[in-house]
Design a protein around this motif. Structure first.
Motif, short mmCIF file in Angstrom:
data_model
loop_
_atom_site.label_atom_id
_atom_site.label_comp_id
_atom_site.label_asym_id
_atom_site.label_seq_id
_atom_site.Cartn_x
_atom_site.Cartn_y
_atom_site.Cartn_z
N ALA A 130 0.88 -1.17 0.00
CA ALA A 130 0.00 0.00 0.00
C ALA A 130 0.91 1.22 0.00
CB ALA A 130 -0.91 0.00 1.22
N PHE A 131 0.94 1.93 -1.11
CA PHE A 131 1.86 3.05 -1.23
C PHE A 131 1.32 4.10 -2.19
CE2 PHE A 131 2.99 0.28 -4.73
CZ PHE A 131 3.27 1.15 -5.77
N THR A 132 1.94 5.27 -2.10
CA THR A 132 1.77 6.33 -3.08
C THR A 132 3.18 6.75 -3.48
OG1 THR A 132 -0.29 7.09 -2.07
CG2 THR A 132 0.83 8.64 -3.53
N ALA A 133 3.41 6.93 -4.79
CA ALA A 133 4.74 7.28 -5.28
C ALA A 133 4.64 8.35 -6.36
CB ALA A 133 5.45 6.03 -5.82
N LEU A 134 5.64 9.23 -6.39
CA LEU A 134 5.71 10.31 -7.38
C LEU A 134 7.12 10.37 -7.94
CD1 LEU A 134 4.12 11.59 -4.62
CD2 LEU A 134 3.58 13.28 -6.34
N LEU A 135 7.22 10.68 -9.22
CA LEU A 135 8.52 10.79 -9.89
C LEU A 135 8.43 11.95 -10.89
CD1 LEU A 135 11.34 9.51 -10.31
CD2 LEU A 135 10.29 8.07 -12.06
N TRP A 145 5.50 14.63 -14.52
CA TRP A 145 5.53 13.77 -13.34
C TRP A 145 4.57 12.62 -13.53
CZ3 TRP A 145 3.94 18.94 -12.75
CH2 TRP A 145 2.59 19.16 -12.43
N ARG A 146 4.93 11.54 -12.89
CA ARG A 146 4.10 10.33 -12.88
C ARG A 146 3.82 9.98 -11.44
NH1 ARG A 146 5.56 5.74 -16.80
NH2 ARG A 146 3.44 5.34 -16.18
N THR A 147 2.66 9.41 -11.20
CA THR A 147 2.32 8.98 -9.85
C THR A 147 1.68 7.60 -9.90
OG1 THR A 147 0.02 9.81 -9.71
CG2 THR A 147 1.80 11.39 -9.27
N TRP A 148 1.78 6.92 -8.76
CA TRP A 148 1.15 5.61 -8.61
C TRP A 148 0.51 5.55 -7.23
CZ3 TRP A 148 6.00 6.56 -10.49
CH2 TRP A 148 6.22 6.24 -11.85
N HIS A 149 -0.73 5.09 -7.19
CA HIS A 149 -1.48 4.91 -5.95
C HIS A 149 -1.87 3.44 -5.91
CE1 HIS A 149 -2.26 9.33 -5.42
NE2 HIS A 149 -1.94 9.28 -6.70
N ALA A 150 -1.42 2.73 -4.88
CA ALA A 150 -1.63 1.28 -4.82
C ALA A 150 -2.73 0.92 -3.82
CB ALA A 150 -0.33 0.60 -4.43
N TYR A 151 -3.63 0.05 -4.26
CA TYR A 151 -4.72 -0.44 -3.43
C TYR A 151 -4.68 -1.96 -3.43
CZ TYR A 151 -6.03 4.38 -3.88
OH TYR A 151 -6.00 5.75 -3.85
N GLN A 156 -5.70 -3.11 -7.27
CA GLN A 156 -5.74 -2.00 -8.21
C GLN A 156 -4.57 -1.05 -8.02
OE1 GLN A 156 -9.73 -0.41 -7.54
NE2 GLN A 156 -10.35 -1.33 -9.48
N LEU A 157 -4.03 -0.60 -9.14
CA LEU A 157 -2.95 0.36 -9.16
C LEU A 157 -3.39 1.51 -10.07
CD1 LEU A 157 0.03 0.90 -8.32
CD2 LEU A 157 0.67 -0.09 -10.51
N VAL A 158 -3.46 2.71 -9.50
CA VAL A 158 -3.82 3.89 -10.27
C VAL A 158 -2.53 4.58 -10.69
CG1 VAL A 158 -5.01 6.12 -10.26
CG2 VAL A 158 -5.98 4.16 -9.00
N ALA A 159 -2.37 4.77 -11.98
CA ALA A 159 -1.19 5.44 -12.53
C ALA A 159 -1.64 6.73 -13.19
CB ALA A 159 -0.48 4.55 -13.54
N THR A 160 -0.93 7.82 -12.90
CA THR A 160 -1.22 9.09 -13.56
C THR A 160 0.04 9.61 -14.23
OG1 THR A 160 -0.69 10.65 -11.76
CG2 THR A 160 -2.89 9.64 -11.72
N ARG A 161 -0.18 10.43 -15.25
CA ARG A 161 0.92 11.05 -15.98
C ARG A 161 0.52 12.49 -16.27
NH1 ARG A 161 0.56 8.37 -20.59
NH2 ARG A 161 -0.44 10.08 -21.62
#
Length: 182
Positions: A130-135, A145-151, A156-161
């Motif tokens: 269970a994490f949130t990550a940004l790059l 930037w890209r982000t990932w929100h893990a559930y 489920q993994l939410v990826a944004t760009r």
């Protein structure tokens, strides 16, 4: 940078995420301040979400993807709009993964982000996946930037760009833009 977030993991879902532009800074559990070729960027980990604050000269942009109680703006698949002097593009997708695939993908993303000088990842106590990550990075006058929100409970993994170009007045002429549009 990898950190353990000093908060309990709440049972949120990918469907609970909302998107907003222009919000004031929200209370953050962890932050990373970056200077990318003149642009000041702050990556912020919130309780179950992220916020990115971008500033360059007199222009600024704020993106929030969060589980915001009462929010009426769900996470969009894509957005392209003008924000002050900036051209802003956002895309999101939700990946559904099997438990084994989820664990492997989580480890891969956490290693990528935590080892990167422009990366910030926060793991919630009680669940290593269970994490949130940004790059973040800057390339050819654009901030990305890209982000990932893990559930993990739902696989489920939410990826944004996100890509921000600006200020618009300083953009290069159209004739010098590469064929790929980058």
């Amino acid at each position: 940078m990898l950190t353990t977030l000093n908060t309990s993991y709440t049972d949120t879902r990918a469907a609970d995420l909302a998107w907003a532009l222009g919000r004031e800074p929200l209370p953050a559990l962890a932050t990373l301040d970056l200077e990318l070729a003149g642009a000041k960027l702050q990556l912020r980990l919130l309780g179950a979400s992220h916020q990115v604050l971008l500033e360059e000269e007199r222009s600024s942009c704020s993106e929030t993807v969060a589980c915001i109680p009462g929010s009426s703006t769900p996470l969009p698949l894509g957005v392209a709009k003008r924000v002050g002097d900036w051209e802003y593009e956002f895309a999101a997708r939700v990946e559904a993964l099997s438990p084994g695939s989820f664990a492997g993908r989580a480890q891969e993303l956490l290693a990528l982000v935590s080892d990167h000088p422009n990366g910030l990842a926060g793991v919630f106590p009680g669940s290593p996946h269970a994490f949130t990550a940004l790059l973040a990075q800057r390339h050819e006058g654009q901030v990305h930037w890209r982000t990932w929100h893990a559930y993990p409970q739902d696989g489920q993994l939410v990826a944004t760009r996100t890509r921000v170009r600006g200020p618009v007045s300083r953009q290069r002429p159209a004739s010098s833009i590469s064929p790929s549009g980058d």
